[in-house]
Design an enzyme around this catalytic site. Sequence first.
Site, PDB file in Angstrom:
ATOM      1  N   CYS A   6       0.844  -1.198   0.000  1.00  0.00           N
ATOM      2  CA  CYS A   6       0.000   0.000   0.000  1.00  0.00           C
ATOM      3  C   CYS A   6       0.881   1.250   0.000  1.00  0.00           C
ATOM      4  CB  CYS A   6      -0.893   0.008   1.232  1.00  0.00           C
ATOM      5  SG  CYS A   6      -2.074   1.391   1.249  1.00  0.00           S
ATOM      6  N   ASP A  14       0.409   3.760   1.673  1.00  0.00           N
ATOM      7  CA  ASP A  14       0.372   4.323   3.025  1.00  0.00           C
ATOM      8  C   ASP A  14       1.785   4.615   3.544  1.00  0.00           C
ATOM      9  OD1 ASP A  14       0.206   4.442   5.993  1.00  0.00           O
ATOM     10  OD2 ASP A  14      -1.906   3.949   5.645  1.00  0.00           O
ATOM     11  N   ARG A  61       2.988   4.729   6.288  1.00  0.00           N
ATOM     12  CA  ARG A  61       3.430   3.981   7.474  1.00  0.00           C
ATOM     13  C   ARG A  61       3.902   2.566   7.160  1.00  0.00           C
ATOM     14  NH1 ARG A  61      -2.256   5.031  10.294  1.00  0.00           N
ATOM     15  NH2 ARG A  61      -2.789   4.584   8.126  1.00  0.00           N
ATOM     16  N   HIS A  88      -2.186  -4.123   4.945  1.00  0.00           N
ATOM     17  CA  HIS A  88      -1.976  -3.713   6.342  1.00  0.00           C
ATOM     18  C   HIS A  88      -3.307  -3.413   7.002  1.00  0.00           C
ATOM     19  CE1 HIS A  88      -2.602   0.720   5.844  1.00  0.00           C
ATOM     20  NE2 HIS A  88      -2.380   0.392   4.590  1.00  0.00           N
ATOM     21  N   CYS A 124      -6.098  -0.117   6.904  1.00  0.00           N
ATOM     22  CA  CYS A 124      -5.880   0.460   5.573  1.00  0.00           C
ATOM     23  C   CYS A 124      -7.032   1.404   5.203  1.00  0.00           C
ATOM     24  CB  CYS A 124      -5.758  -0.651   4.538  1.00  0.00           C
ATOM     25  SG  CYS A 124      -5.408  -0.031   2.874  1.00  0.00           S
TER      26      CYS A 124
HETATM   27 CO    CO Z   1      -3.443   1.112   2.997  1.00  0.00          CO
END
Ligand code: CO
Length: 210
Positions: free
Chosen positions: A43, A45, A47, A99, A102
Amino acid sequence: MKNSYNRLLEGNKKWSEQKLKEDPDYFKGLTLGQSPEYLWIGCSDSRVPANEITGTKSGEIFVHRNIANMVVHTDMNLLSVLYYAVEVLHVKHIILCGHYGCGGVIAAMSNKDNGFVNNWLRNIKEVYEKNKAELEAISDIKQRENRLVELNVIAQVKNLGKTRIVQRAWKRGELQVHGWVYGFNNGLITDLNVMMDEIDDLEPIFRYDL
Ligand code: CO
């Protein structure tokens, strides 16, 4: 705030100096080329940085990231990365890593209008619909989200198997595809054990005569 990007350039300088201190040939090694064993599809993302959470270094993982770690069979970007990783770099493993928490998955579970992103998240709604009975039997909303994150990883692993690129590599006995989920509550990755390494792991209608 105005010049907050300078922090990145300064950080880069410090990082480069540190690397050279540890190993004077560090960058010389990188200029010689790459031969990563892994393709990471994760992803976007901020993090979930692939190298950092797996304790790996530059050169070890070929990376593709998009919102909610999707494998969409018309996505030229994903297909190009996949083709290059498998056919040219000969990676041995593809890791599809989702994750928990998400944002893409959570948004897809709701009726919220996310503008242009609706088109992308639409693919996750299909995963939801396919698994509606199981998901709606989970009353706790957080647990339901977590389960959809897992089911989405499993669906995307299968989508990889549905490509000619992966099926050809399976035929050569060269590739395994894995489904993982990362949790930033504890920093740990869970292997969902959906490993696919041969065409027999795929529903017959998706198998090509290669
Ligand atoms: Co995500």
